[in-house]
Design an enzyme around this catalytic site. Structure first.
Site, mmCIF file in Angstrom:
data_model
loop_
_atom_site.group_PDB
_atom_site.id
_atom_site.type_symbol
_atom_site.label_atom_id
_atom_site.label_comp_id
_atom_site.label_asym_id
_atom_site.label_seq_id
_atom_site.Cartn_x
_atom_site.Cartn_y
_atom_site.Cartn_z
ATOM 1 N N HIS A 78 0.815 -1.207 0.000
ATOM 2 C CA HIS A 78 0.000 0.000 0.000
ATOM 3 C C HIS A 78 0.852 1.262 0.000
ATOM 4 O O HIS A 78 0.527 2.232 -0.694
ATOM 5 C CB HIS A 78 -0.951 0.016 1.200
ATOM 6 C CG HIS A 78 -1.891 -1.147 1.221
ATOM 7 N ND1 HIS A 78 -2.666 -1.454 2.310
ATOM 8 C CD2 HIS A 78 -2.180 -2.088 0.274
ATOM 9 C CE1 HIS A 78 -3.390 -2.531 2.044
ATOM 10 N NE2 HIS A 78 -3.111 -2.933 0.817
ATOM 11 N N HIS A 235 -9.159 -2.228 -5.288
ATOM 12 C CA HIS A 235 -8.057 -2.498 -4.371
ATOM 13 C C HIS A 235 -7.032 -3.440 -4.998
ATOM 14 O O HIS A 235 -5.826 -3.283 -4.783
ATOM 15 C CB HIS A 235 -8.548 -3.085 -3.050
ATOM 16 C CG HIS A 235 -7.419 -3.276 -2.086
ATOM 17 N ND1 HIS A 235 -6.888 -2.245 -1.357
ATOM 18 C CD2 HIS A 235 -6.666 -4.377 -1.784
ATOM 19 C CE1 HIS A 235 -5.856 -2.692 -0.634
ATOM 20 N NE2 HIS A 235 -5.714 -3.982 -0.888
ATOM 21 N N ASP A 239 -3.049 -2.763 -5.296
ATOM 22 C CA ASP A 239 -1.988 -3.722 -4.961
ATOM 23 C C ASP A 239 -1.056 -3.949 -6.147
ATOM 24 O O ASP A 239 0.172 -4.023 -5.996
ATOM 25 C CB ASP A 239 -2.602 -5.062 -4.555
ATOM 26 C CG ASP A 239 -3.085 -5.094 -3.118
ATOM 27 O OD1 ASP A 239 -2.757 -4.178 -2.341
ATOM 28 O OD2 ASP A 239 -3.800 -6.055 -2.759
ATOM 29 N N HIS A 262 -0.205 -10.960 -5.163
ATOM 30 C CA HIS A 262 1.149 -10.429 -5.004
ATOM 31 C C HIS A 262 2.204 -11.366 -5.581
ATOM 32 O O HIS A 262 3.104 -10.925 -6.312
ATOM 33 C CB HIS A 262 1.439 -10.196 -3.518
ATOM 34 C CG HIS A 262 0.470 -9.287 -2.840
ATOM 35 N ND1 HIS A 262 0.294 -7.979 -3.209
ATOM 36 C CD2 HIS A 262 -0.386 -9.509 -1.812
ATOM 37 C CE1 HIS A 262 -0.619 -7.421 -2.435
ATOM 38 N NE2 HIS A 262 -1.045 -8.336 -1.582
#
Length: 306
Positions: A78, A235, A239, A262
């Site tokens: 973030h 969101h 990311d 991720h």
């Protein structure tokens, strides 16, 4: 030109997974420094950790970087998105613990403070990474792909059985403050069953309904509901920007994520840099710089409700 902060920006809060209090200070740094974390709670050894794709080590549910001595910082995605979205290229981040504070679960508090402090232009040009050929990685139904483009575009698709999330897709050209206006306030999200399972495994100890959007049986449990009807996919795009920023410079290319996380985005960067013919460094002209995230942003670009 590259940018850094005019002065230090201070943040305090809890680590999402550790639940431990942490103080973090983002400090100006010289041109060509890049982004580094410095563990101020450790008094010996190598306490400097590069925010770079090749420093990422496998971790559940977040992005974690470590140096060769094993000193690490987790949940960096973030703040990395906020730095990239504000066009901050050089900073030293002092942190007195192993995890970045979660704050409200988005990047908006980082962005707001950075824009309050202000930026200063430096004497070196921005060096971007131009994607020259398509690179793709897959894991089951998940896909992450980079394709040539003269700007950074992000296209993301998610598909959840949870009725309150379902299938969502969004595409954004990330130039002209799009991150600050469209994505920075979108919070991390999960199912209540995920929270129960994570806590049983010693994770999400700092998670609350105030720093994550929690869904259960078609309902949003977090007070106030959603900030955007498609907040979950926004969101995931946030990311993705944070994880892509670990390339070491802005990317000129189109990123597509389908159920990607991720780890898959980091695999994509590793696949890109493993192919010298697939990318090239370019010093950005003013015209190219206008196509990068963060160029020319100001506090008026922040979502009005915050």
């Amino acid at each position: 030109m590259q940018n850094t902060l005019k002065s230090a920006a201070v943040f305090t809060g809890l680590g999402l997974h550790s639940g431990e209090p942490v103080r973090m200070v983002v400090r100006p740094a010289a041109a060509e420094t890049g982004i580094w974390f410095r563990r101020t709670d450790l008094s010996a050894g190598d306490v400097m950790i590069p925010a770079r794709w090749d420093a990422v080590v496998p971790s559940k549910l977040c992005t974690l970087v470590a140096n060769p001595s094993g000193v690490s910082v987790s949940t960096i995605e973030h703040i990395m998105a906020a730095l990239a979205g504000c066009a901050i290229h050089n900073a030293i981040i002092d942190i007195d613990g192993p995890e970045v504070p979660i704050l409200d679960g988005s990047s908006v508090s980082f962005v707001d403070r950075f824009l309050q402090v202000g930026l200063v232009a430096q004497t070196a040009p921005v060096r971007a990474i131009r994607v020259l050929k398509t690179v793709e990685v897959r894991e089951g139904e998940a896909v992450a792909r980079l394709e040539p483009s003269d700007m950074l575009e992000i296209d993301f698709q998610i598909d959840f059985t949870e009725a309150a999330i379902g299938r969502q897709e969004k595409t954004l050209n990330m130039a002209n403050g799009a991150f600050v206006r469209e994505l920075c306030d979108s919070r991390t999200f999960c199912l209540q069953s995920d929270v129960d399972r994570m806590r049983a495994n010693g994770l999400a100890l700092g998670g609350t309904l105030e720093n994550a959007v929690v869904f259960e049986d078609g309902r949003v449990l977090s007070p106030g509901g959603l900030r955007h009807s498609d907040e979950p996919v926004r969101h995931k795009m946030l990311d993705a920007l944070g994880d892509l920023s670990l390339a070491g410079g802005p990317i000129l290319g189109r990123y597509t994520g389908v159920r990607a996380g991720h780890a898959l985005t980091n695999r994509l960067l590793r696949a890109l840099f493993a192919q010298p013919e697939a990318w090239a460094y370019v010093d950005c002209s003013t015209q190219t710089g206008c196509k990068l995230p963060g160029m020319g942003v100001h506090r008026g670009d922040l979502p009005a409700q915050l």
